[in-house]
Design an enzyme around this catalytic site. Structure first.
Site, mmCIF file in Angstrom:
data_model
loop_
_atom_site.group_PDB
_atom_site.id
_atom_site.type_symbol
_atom_site.label_atom_id
_atom_site.label_comp_id
_atom_site.label_asym_id
_atom_site.label_seq_id
_atom_site.Cartn_x
_atom_site.Cartn_y
_atom_site.Cartn_z
ATOM 1 N N HIS A 57 0.837 -1.206 0.000
ATOM 2 C CA HIS A 57 0.000 0.000 0.000
ATOM 3 C C HIS A 57 0.869 1.253 0.000
ATOM 4 O O HIS A 57 1.296 1.725 1.055
ATOM 5 C CB HIS A 57 -0.937 -0.026 1.210
ATOM 6 C CG HIS A 57 -2.032 0.987 1.144
ATOM 7 N ND1 HIS A 57 -3.275 0.765 1.688
ATOM 8 C CD2 HIS A 57 -2.089 2.228 0.598
ATOM 9 C CE1 HIS A 57 -4.049 1.818 1.479
ATOM 10 N NE2 HIS A 57 -3.338 2.727 0.828
ATOM 11 N N HIS A 59 1.505 5.207 -2.182
ATOM 12 C CA HIS A 59 1.059 6.197 -3.169
ATOM 13 C C HIS A 59 2.316 6.859 -3.737
ATOM 14 O O HIS A 59 2.924 7.698 -3.074
ATOM 15 C CB HIS A 59 0.168 7.251 -2.513
ATOM 16 C CG HIS A 59 -1.085 6.678 -1.908
ATOM 17 N ND1 HIS A 59 -2.292 6.693 -2.566
ATOM 18 C CD2 HIS A 59 -1.315 6.066 -0.724
ATOM 19 C CE1 HIS A 59 -3.225 6.118 -1.796
ATOM 20 N NE2 HIS A 59 -2.649 5.722 -0.668
ATOM 21 N N ARG A 61 2.404 8.696 -6.372
ATOM 22 C CA ARG A 61 2.018 10.055 -6.787
ATOM 23 C C ARG A 61 2.238 10.405 -8.245
ATOM 24 O O ARG A 61 2.001 11.547 -8.640
ATOM 25 C CB ARG A 61 2.746 11.102 -5.935
ATOM 26 C CG ARG A 61 2.500 10.999 -4.453
ATOM 27 C CD ARG A 61 1.073 11.285 -4.111
ATOM 28 N NE ARG A 61 0.852 11.536 -2.688
ATOM 29 C CZ ARG A 61 -0.273 11.186 -2.066
ATOM 30 N NH1 ARG A 61 -1.243 10.575 -2.713
ATOM 31 N NH2 ARG A 61 -0.434 11.460 -0.790
ATOM 32 N N ASN A 91 -4.917 6.645 -7.013
ATOM 33 C CA ASN A 91 -5.462 8.008 -6.909
ATOM 34 C C ASN A 91 -4.453 9.067 -7.356
ATOM 35 O O ASN A 91 -4.006 9.900 -6.590
ATOM 36 C CB ASN A 91 -5.976 8.303 -5.493
ATOM 37 C CG ASN A 91 -4.933 8.097 -4.419
ATOM 38 O OD1 ASN A 91 -4.026 7.286 -4.558
ATOM 39 N ND2 ASN A 91 -5.036 8.858 -3.341
ATOM 40 N N HIS A 173 -10.679 0.802 0.929
ATOM 41 C CA HIS A 173 -10.585 1.893 1.912
ATOM 42 C C HIS A 173 -11.971 1.991 2.536
ATOM 43 O O HIS A 173 -12.897 2.518 1.943
ATOM 44 C CB HIS A 173 -10.191 3.201 1.224
ATOM 45 C CG HIS A 173 -10.060 4.357 2.181
ATOM 46 N ND1 HIS A 173 -8.909 5.083 2.333
ATOM 47 C CD2 HIS A 173 -10.944 4.893 3.054
ATOM 48 C CE1 HIS A 173 -9.090 6.021 3.256
ATOM 49 N NE2 HIS A 173 -10.325 5.929 3.706
ATOM 50 N N HIS A 220 -5.622 -0.407 6.035
ATOM 51 C CA HIS A 220 -5.429 0.428 7.231
ATOM 52 C C HIS A 220 -6.556 0.401 8.274
ATOM 53 O O HIS A 220 -7.156 1.436 8.549
ATOM 54 C CB HIS A 220 -5.131 1.863 6.835
ATOM 55 C CG HIS A 220 -5.941 2.428 5.681
ATOM 56 N ND1 HIS A 220 -7.306 2.404 5.652
ATOM 57 C CD2 HIS A 220 -5.546 3.016 4.524
ATOM 58 C CE1 HIS A 220 -7.719 2.966 4.525
ATOM 59 N NE2 HIS A 220 -6.675 3.336 3.831
ATOM 60 N N ASP A 285 0.884 2.551 3.789
ATOM 61 C CA ASP A 285 0.023 3.599 3.229
ATOM 62 C C ASP A 285 0.846 4.873 3.028
ATOM 63 O O ASP A 285 0.418 5.981 3.356
ATOM 64 C CB ASP A 285 -1.209 3.869 4.109
ATOM 65 C CG ASP A 285 -2.242 4.719 3.365
ATOM 66 O OD1 ASP A 285 -2.064 4.976 2.158
ATOM 67 O OD2 ASP A 285 -3.221 5.139 4.004
ATOM 68 N N HIS A 289 2.973 14.167 1.245
ATOM 69 C CA HIS A 289 2.611 15.522 0.816
ATOM 70 C C HIS A 289 3.807 16.399 1.174
ATOM 71 O O HIS A 289 4.609 16.035 2.046
ATOM 72 C CB HIS A 289 1.365 16.005 1.559
ATOM 73 C CG HIS A 289 0.148 15.173 1.298
ATOM 74 N ND1 HIS A 289 -0.535 15.190 0.100
ATOM 75 C CD2 HIS A 289 -0.501 14.273 2.074
ATOM 76 C CE1 HIS A 289 -1.562 14.348 0.159
ATOM 77 N NE2 HIS A 289 -1.561 13.763 1.347
HETATM 78 O O1 DOR Z 1 -4.692 9.917 4.439
HETATM 79 C C1 DOR Z 1 -4.805 9.425 3.332
HETATM 80 N N1 DOR Z 1 -4.064 9.875 2.310
HETATM 81 N N2 DOR Z 1 -5.674 8.447 3.125
HETATM 82 C C2 DOR Z 1 -5.956 7.999 1.885
HETATM 83 O O2 DOR Z 1 -6.753 7.123 1.755
HETATM 84 C C3 DOR Z 1 -5.332 8.616 0.699
HETATM 85 C C4 DOR Z 1 -4.033 9.179 1.076
HETATM 86 C C5 DOR Z 1 -3.434 10.038 0.017
HETATM 87 O O3 DOR Z 1 -3.415 9.619 -1.156
HETATM 88 O O4 DOR Z 1 -2.926 11.116 0.342
HETATM 89 ZN ZN ZN Z 2 -3.748 4.736 0.818
#
Ligand code: DOR
Ligand code: ZN
Length: 416
Positions: A57, A59, A61, A91, A173, A220, A285, A289
């Protein structure tokens, strides 16, 4: 006959440390025995060799948010944390919910990845699901809107009963937006009240009630009650390091803002006890950012915590402190996640990929966000004890050695 490479190191077998030889040929483990001969031999008797970690899991980006991360930096960060396989979430912009976007992302990742990878496709459109199914490592279902992801319009019952779901992992999720309150989100405590535990348990109930040919994997989970529901249903589930270690009362500001939220300490402690059993998948996860984004007005701050690099190092530090067994850490970070996706990874056994990470268990350090390799360069685990690998091998080649990435972009897609 001599093997191409033989590594002598300590490994974990059935809960015990033993010193053993690992024979490697053509990027795979070919033998694990007391004594082996190699054309090349590495003597790592002072180190624990663990299977390369599998983080199901993350991201990464890319495309769309390369100011936060990209496949190169995200997979480099993984490698420095002893993880040699990552699965990427859909995503992004564009969302990985159609075959064209999937193909584009696959090309980007194939070009840049420093560790092996698989890509999730987002469950949204039934025709696109059919086209993506052969390429996707699994599907992701968002039941609620979260950072840069929207829940889908089609009811999950329809999507999950499609014949393309047969045998596929669907990571869910689970948060039910119908349970969210619309209070103003000013701090971690309020965030927890808004996206509350009932929202999570109601969503878990809804999903587990659907009769689907897919393998439902609950992402999660934050409460022991949700874990019990998953276990009764024989569904797999993920726990994150942040939900078992951090709570809403900590002075983290918006750096601790994540979906689902950090809970209260007694809830966190119960989840920690679930983790101690060793029967859970630990996934990061990893949701980076920028520090700028995480330093503004709380309500407007995007949710998400980076963690691909700190996942195993934090867990090994817990093991060294006697809070969980080393074998459990290895199982939860390597073997169980690999097994869920039928990957030939996550074990030090003949026939498995020669993905290995070497640790000096005596070398516990304090996490410093500045030294991590994600673009984020911050972590809510600042100052936490951690044991990082001193060397990392991907399919028989050292990719990290002497604190450097010495072989780059050799990661491969796992669905070909
Ligand atoms: O806190 C989160 N951030 N939960 C998610 O499900 C998506 C993730 C994100 O992509 O920033
Ligand atoms: Zn996630």
């Amino acid at each position: 006959m001599a093997h191409e490479l033989v590594i002598k190191a300590r490994i974990l077998q059935a809960g015990a440390f033993r010193t053993i030889c690992i024979g490697i040929d053509n990027g795979r483990i070919s033998a694990v025995q007391a004594e082996l001969k190699g054309e090349k031999e590495f003597h790592f008797e002072n180190y624990l060799a663990m299977p390369g970690g599998v983080d199901i899991h993350t991201h990464m980006r890319e495309p769309g948010f390369t100011n936060k991360e990209d496949f190169y930096t995200g997979t480099m960060s993984a490698a420095f944390g002893g993880t040699t396989t990552i699965l990427d979430m859909p995503n992004t912009i564009p969302a990985t919910d159609n075959a064209i976007a999937f193909q584009e992302k696959l090309e980007l990742a194939s070009e840049k990845a420093n560790v092996d990878f698989g890509l999730f496709a987002q469950l949204a459109d039934i025709d696109e699901i059919a086209k993506m199914a052969p390429m996707a490592i699994g599907f992701k279902l968002f039941m609620a809107d979260t950072t840069s992801a929207s829940s889908v319009d089609s009811p999950p019952e329809i999507l999950l009963t499609s014949r393309h779901m047969v045998g596929k992992v669907v990571t869910v999720h689970a948060e039910d937006p119908g349970q969210f309150s619309n209070d103003e989100c000013t701090d971690l405590h309020r965030h927890n009240l808004i996206r509350n535990m009932k929202a999570e348990s109601e969503a878990v109930k809804t999903i587990l009630a659907i009769d689907t040919p897919a393998k439902i994997n609950l992402a999660h989970l934050t409460t022991r009650e949700c874990v019990y529901m998953a276990q009764r249903n024989k569904s797999s589930f993920e726990l994150t390091p942040h939900h078992i270690l951090l709570d809403e009362s900590m002075d983290l500001g918006a750096q601790g803002k994540v979906n689902p939220p950090l809970r209260k300490r007694p809830v966190v402690d119960k989840l920690f006890n679930v983790m101690k059993t060793g029967r859970a998948i630990i996934a990061s996860d990893h949701a980076p950012h920028t520090l700028e984004e995480k330093s503004g007005d709380f309500a407007a701050t995007p949710s998400g915590i980076p963690g691909v690099e700190t996942r195993i190092p934090l867990m090994l530090a817990l093991a060294e402190k006697g809070l969980v067994k080393h074998q459990a850490v290895q199982d939860m970070c390597c073997q169980l996640p690999a097994d869920l996706f039928d990957l030939k990874k996550g074990r030090i056994e003949p026939g498995y990929d020669a993905d290995l990470a070497f640790y000096d268990l005596q070398n516990m350090v304090k996490i410093d966000g500045q030294k991590l390799h994600s673009k984020a360069r911050w972590t809510p685990f600042e100052g936490f004890g951690a044991i990082f690998p001193v060397g990392v091998m991907l399919r028989g080649n050292m990719i990290i050695r002497g604190g450097k990435l010495v072989m780059e972009k050799t990661g491969r897609n796992l669905t070909v």
